[in-house]
Design a protein around this motif. Structure first.
Motif, PDB file in Angstrom:
ATOM      1  N   ALA A  24       0.829  -1.217   0.000  1.00  7.77           N
ATOM      2  CA  ALA A  24       0.000   0.000   0.000  1.00  7.77           C
ATOM      3  C   ALA A  24       0.852   1.252   0.000  1.00  7.77           C
ATOM      4  O   ALA A  24       0.563   2.226  -0.720  1.00  7.77           O
ATOM      5  CB  ALA A  24      -0.926  -0.015   1.225  1.00  7.77           C
ATOM      6  N   VAL A  25       1.913   1.260   0.791  1.00  9.44           N
ATOM      7  CA  VAL A  25       2.777   2.438   0.872  1.00  9.44           C
ATOM      8  C   VAL A  25       3.467   2.701  -0.464  1.00  9.44           C
ATOM      9  O   VAL A  25       3.627   3.861  -0.878  1.00  9.44           O
ATOM     10  CB  VAL A  25       3.813   2.255   2.000  1.00  9.44           C
ATOM     11  N   LEU A  26       3.856   1.657  -1.165  1.00 10.26           N
ATOM     12  CA  LEU A  26       4.550   1.825  -2.443  1.00 10.26           C
ATOM     13  C   LEU A  26       3.666   2.448  -3.526  1.00 10.26           C
ATOM     14  O   LEU A  26       4.176   2.975  -4.523  1.00 10.26           O
ATOM     15  CB  LEU A  26       5.082   0.475  -2.925  1.00 10.26           C
ATOM     16  N   LEU A  27       2.345   2.387  -3.353  1.00 10.09           N
ATOM     17  CA  LEU A  27       1.459   2.999  -4.350  1.00 10.09           C
ATOM     18  C   LEU A  27       1.613   4.517  -4.396  1.00 10.09           C
ATOM     19  O   LEU A  27       1.338   5.142  -5.425  1.00 10.09           O
ATOM     20  CB  LEU A  27       0.002   2.633  -4.042  1.00 10.09           C
ATOM     21  N   ILE A  28       2.044   5.114  -3.293  1.00  9.32           N
ATOM     22  CA  ILE A  28       2.177   6.576  -3.249  1.00  9.32           C
ATOM     23  C   ILE A  28       3.279   7.066  -4.184  1.00  9.32           C
ATOM     24  O   ILE A  28       3.022   7.889  -5.079  1.00  9.32           O
ATOM     25  CB  ILE A  28       2.408   7.055  -1.803  1.00  9.32           C
ATOM     26  N   PRO A  29       4.540   6.588  -4.040  1.00  8.53           N
ATOM     27  CA  PRO A  29       5.546   7.029  -5.020  1.00  8.53           C
ATOM     28  C   PRO A  29       5.237   6.562  -6.437  1.00  8.53           C
ATOM     29  O   PRO A  29       5.633   7.212  -7.406  1.00  8.53           O
ATOM     30  CB  PRO A  29       6.850   6.411  -4.494  1.00  8.53           C
ATOM     31  N   MET A  30       4.529   5.438  -6.585  1.00  4.38           N
ATOM     32  CA  MET A  30       4.144   4.993  -7.920  1.00  4.38           C
ATOM     33  C   MET A  30       3.288   6.041  -8.615  1.00  4.38           C
ATOM     34  O   MET A  30       3.486   6.358  -9.793  1.00  4.38           O
ATOM     35  CB  MET A  30       3.383   3.666  -7.825  1.00  4.38           C
ATOM     36  N   LEU A  31       2.340   6.603  -7.868  1.00  9.89           N
ATOM     37  CA  LEU A  31       1.460   7.620  -8.441  1.00  9.89           C
ATOM     38  C   LEU A  31       2.214   8.891  -8.805  1.00  9.89           C
ATOM     39  O   LEU A  31       1.844   9.594  -9.747  1.00  9.89           O
ATOM     40  CB  LEU A  31       0.355   7.969  -7.438  1.00  9.89           C
ATOM     41  N   LEU A  32       3.256   9.192  -8.037  1.00 14.21           N
ATOM     42  CA  LEU A  32       4.009  10.425  -8.248  1.00 14.21           C
ATOM     43  C   LEU A  32       5.066  10.290  -9.336  1.00 14.21           C
ATOM     44  O   LEU A  32       5.687  11.284  -9.718  1.00 14.21           O
ATOM     45  CB  LEU A  32       4.675  10.862  -6.939  1.00 14.21           C
ATOM     46  N   ALA A  33       5.290   9.062  -9.817  1.00 11.00           N
ATOM     47  CA  ALA A  33       6.348   8.830 -10.802  1.00 11.00           C
ATOM     48  C   ALA A  33       6.025   9.509 -12.125  1.00 11.00           C
ATOM     49  O   ALA A  33       4.912   9.387 -12.657  1.00 11.00           O
ATOM     50  CB  ALA A  33       6.548   7.332 -11.009  1.00 11.00           C
TER      51      ALA A  33
ATOM     52  N   ALA B 243      -8.090   7.483  -8.003  1.00 11.05           N
ATOM     53  CA  ALA B 243      -8.439   6.086  -8.275  1.00 11.05           C
ATOM     54  C   ALA B 243      -7.419   5.137  -7.632  1.00 11.05           C
ATOM     55  O   ALA B 243      -7.780   4.151  -6.982  1.00 11.05           O
ATOM     56  CB  ALA B 243      -8.513   5.844  -9.783  1.00 11.05           C
ATOM     57  N   PHE B 244      -6.141   5.433  -7.784  1.00  7.84           N
ATOM     58  CA  PHE B 244      -5.123   4.574  -7.188  1.00  7.84           C
ATOM     59  C   PHE B 244      -5.031   4.777  -5.677  1.00  7.84           C
ATOM     60  O   PHE B 244      -4.631   3.858  -4.946  1.00  7.84           O
ATOM     61  CB  PHE B 244      -3.775   4.813  -7.862  1.00  7.84           C
ATOM     62  N   GLY B 245      -5.389   5.960  -5.183  1.00 13.09           N
ATOM     63  CA  GLY B 245      -5.460   6.168  -3.742  1.00 13.09           C
ATOM     64  C   GLY B 245      -6.497   5.273  -3.094  1.00 13.09           C
ATOM     65  O   GLY B 245      -6.314   4.804  -1.960  1.00 13.09           O
ATOM     66  N   PHE B 246      -7.594   5.021  -3.801  1.00 16.25           N
ATOM     67  CA  PHE B 246      -8.611   4.086  -3.320  1.00 16.25           C
ATOM     68  C   PHE B 246      -8.008   2.695  -3.105  1.00 16.25           C
ATOM     69  O   PHE B 246      -8.315   2.017  -2.108  1.00 16.25           O
ATOM     70  CB  PHE B 246      -9.756   4.033  -4.338  1.00 16.25           C
ATOM     71  N   LEU B 247      -7.119   2.268  -3.995  1.00 21.04           N
ATOM     72  CA  LEU B 247      -6.482   0.956  -3.847  1.00 21.04           C
ATOM     73  C   LEU B 247      -5.593   0.906  -2.605  1.00 21.04           C
ATOM     74  O   LEU B 247      -5.551  -0.107  -1.908  1.00 21.04           O
ATOM     75  CB  LEU B 247      -5.646   0.630  -5.089  1.00 21.04           C
ATOM     76  N   ALA B 248      -4.889   1.996  -2.318  1.00 17.91           N
ATOM     77  CA  ALA B 248      -4.036   2.032  -1.131  1.00 17.91           C
ATOM     78  C   ALA B 248      -4.867   1.860   0.142  1.00 17.91           C
ATOM     79  O   ALA B 248      -4.492   1.121   1.062  1.00 17.91           O
ATOM     80  CB  ALA B 248      -3.246   3.337  -1.082  1.00 17.91           C
ATOM     81  N   ALA B 249      -6.028   2.511   0.185  1.00 16.59           N
ATOM     82  CA  ALA B 249      -6.879   2.440   1.380  1.00 16.59           C
ATOM     83  C   ALA B 249      -7.429   1.032   1.586  1.00 16.59           C
ATOM     84  O   ALA B 249      -7.429   0.505   2.709  1.00 16.59           O
ATOM     85  CB  ALA B 249      -8.018   3.444   1.259  1.00 16.59           C
ATOM     86  N   THR B 250      -7.906   0.396   0.539  1.00 15.58           N
ATOM     87  CA  THR B 250      -8.475  -0.944   0.691  1.00 15.58           C
ATOM     88  C   THR B 250      -7.393  -1.980   1.003  1.00 15.58           C
ATOM     89  O   THR B 250      -7.637  -2.940   1.748  1.00 15.58           O
ATOM     90  CB  THR B 250      -9.229  -1.363  -0.583  1.00 15.58           C
TER      91      THR B 250
END
Length: 423
Positions: A314-323, A394-401
């Motif tokens: 879940a944490v890795l989705l954050i830098p993924m979105l910012l890439a 949309a990808f933030g929703f995945l991090a939360a779930t």
């Protein structure tokens, strides 16, 4: 040194032959089912790869495109538990063949769809046909493997899911570009029919019960355990909830990453298919490793593996979105999916390890119902969020779930053989 008599040797030879026969049955069963799952997931990924072309041809927005994916998932969802009950009553083999033939027919018919309404109907029928397969496959594993081998066997099946999801874009993207999306559905349908014939001819007979579940491991007379006890079993219910949250990540990535790379990053369809395939193939490796880790160290305390692995994902989705660069995006997505892949056996594989084979179909039907609930929710919610607020939301929703799955795992305890424990 112990001396061995001739009578001991006579008894030992059949025993060794028996062990080899059991291993051969396990290996052949896993290999055949894994092959079918690869075709299964190529079929599922195919619609995601083709969505941009289908959307352009039919004039669909992202929410409507998400509905195409969710139509399959809704039918797949509501059919899971009935399919599990069927698997427990009629056995695995008939359902496996019916499922494969039916979904191949509906895959071919998808290539003839004249518009959105017919396409939605076909996706519903496709979902019902494919829903027969997972409970029947888990039932086949329970009938044809020893209880001690089921975590690893389940890991191999789940790994083949991700392998199919990874190979799908690599196979389908060039086909869609070269032959069009309609012809691609016809070609893949033929592959499904060929694999179905091989499965029917080569699937071995079930192991004797005393081999698959030795008497000393059977802690309950499953013929007297009501189905309601299985449905209220604390472990099964928690695995169902965890899989519902966890699978948001898998469905979300599988459905929307190709479109995100094409629309937001300006990649070609073939390049986007390759980029989307890499994390799925890496996840397949992670699932095998996770199954080995579970069998060796975490079988009694799965949360020790699940919680950190899922939290890191879940944490890795954050830098993924910012890439900014697509290569960086794919690397971070691959790391996130690898971490999540380590945890999946700690969620899906536990009922296979704990429950007797007479009840595996029903229990796994319930667990997979939770997982496919994600298939209904994730494409629609992410499509709506992408339309309204952009792909970041949309990808933030995945991090939360995904984090929610980690929280549920903290309350999960393994109690082998205790079928009647309620939530």
């Amino acid at each position: 040194m112990r001396l061995t008599s001739s009578s001991d040797e006579a008894r030992g030879t059949p025993s060794e032959q028996g062990r080899l026969s059991v291993r051969a049955t396990e290996f052949r069963t896993i290999a055949l089912l894994a092959g079918v799952y690869i075709i299964d997931y190529i079929d599922r990924v195919m619609i995601a790869v083709a969505l941009p072309l289908i959307g352009a041809e039919f004039g669909l927005n992202r929410t409507e495109q998400g509905l195409i994916v969710s139509a399959f998932a809704i039918a797949y969802l509501v059919s899971q538990l009935p399919s599990g009950l069927l698997a427990d009553r009629v056995g695995a083999r008939p359902l496996l063949l019916i499922s494969l033939v039916a979904w191949s027919v509906f895959t071919a018919a998808t290539g003839l769809a004249p518009g959105l309404v017919v396409l939605l109907v076909l996706r519903v029928l496709f979902g019902i046909a494919q829903a027969l397969f997972p409970p029947a496959s888990f039932k086949a594993i329970a009938e044809r493997t020893r209880r001690t081998a089921r975590s690893r066997a389940t890991g191999m099946l789940l790994a083949s899911n991700f392998a199919g999801a990874g190979l799908g874009p690599l196979i389908v993207s060039p086909l869609v570009v070269a032959a069009g999306w309609r012809h691609t559905f016809w070609i893949v349908a033929v592959g499904g029919l060929i694999i179905g014939f091989a499965l029917w001819k080569l699937l071995p007979a079930p192991l004797p019960r005393e081999v698959a579940e030795p008497e000393e491991q059977q802690t309950a007379d499953t013929s007297t355990v009501p189905l309601s006890h299985v449905l209220r079993n604390g472990l099964v219910v928690r695995c169902t909830l965890m899989f519902a949250c966890f699978n948001m990540l898998s469905y979300g990535m599988m459905t929307w990453v190709p479109s995100y790379l094409v629309d937001a990053k300006g990649m070609s369809m073939v390049a986007a298919g390759v980029s989307a395939a890499i994390p799925q193939l890496i996840t397949a490796v992670a699932v095998v490793i996770g199954g080995w880790l579970m069998s060796r160290w975490f079988d009694q305390k799965p949360q020790l593996l699940v919680v950190p692995a899922v939290t890191i994902a879940a944490v890795l989705l954050i830098p993924m979105l910012l890439a900014e660069a697509t290569t960086t995006f794919t690397v971070l997505q691959s790391l996130a999916m690898f971490s999540a892949g380590l945890a999946i056996i700690g969620i899906v594989g536990l009922p296979m390890r704990v429950l007797p084979r007479d009840l595996v179909g029903s229990a796994m039907g319930l667990v997979n119902t939770g997982g496919q609930f994600a298939g209904v929710v994730a494409p629609l919610v992410m499509g709506w969020l992408a339309d309204r607020f952009g792909f970041g939301s949309a990808f933030g929703f995945l991090a939360a779930t995904t984090l929610t799955a980690a929280l549920i795992s903290l309350t999960t305890r393994v109690q082998h053989g205790q079928l009647g424990k309620s939530v």
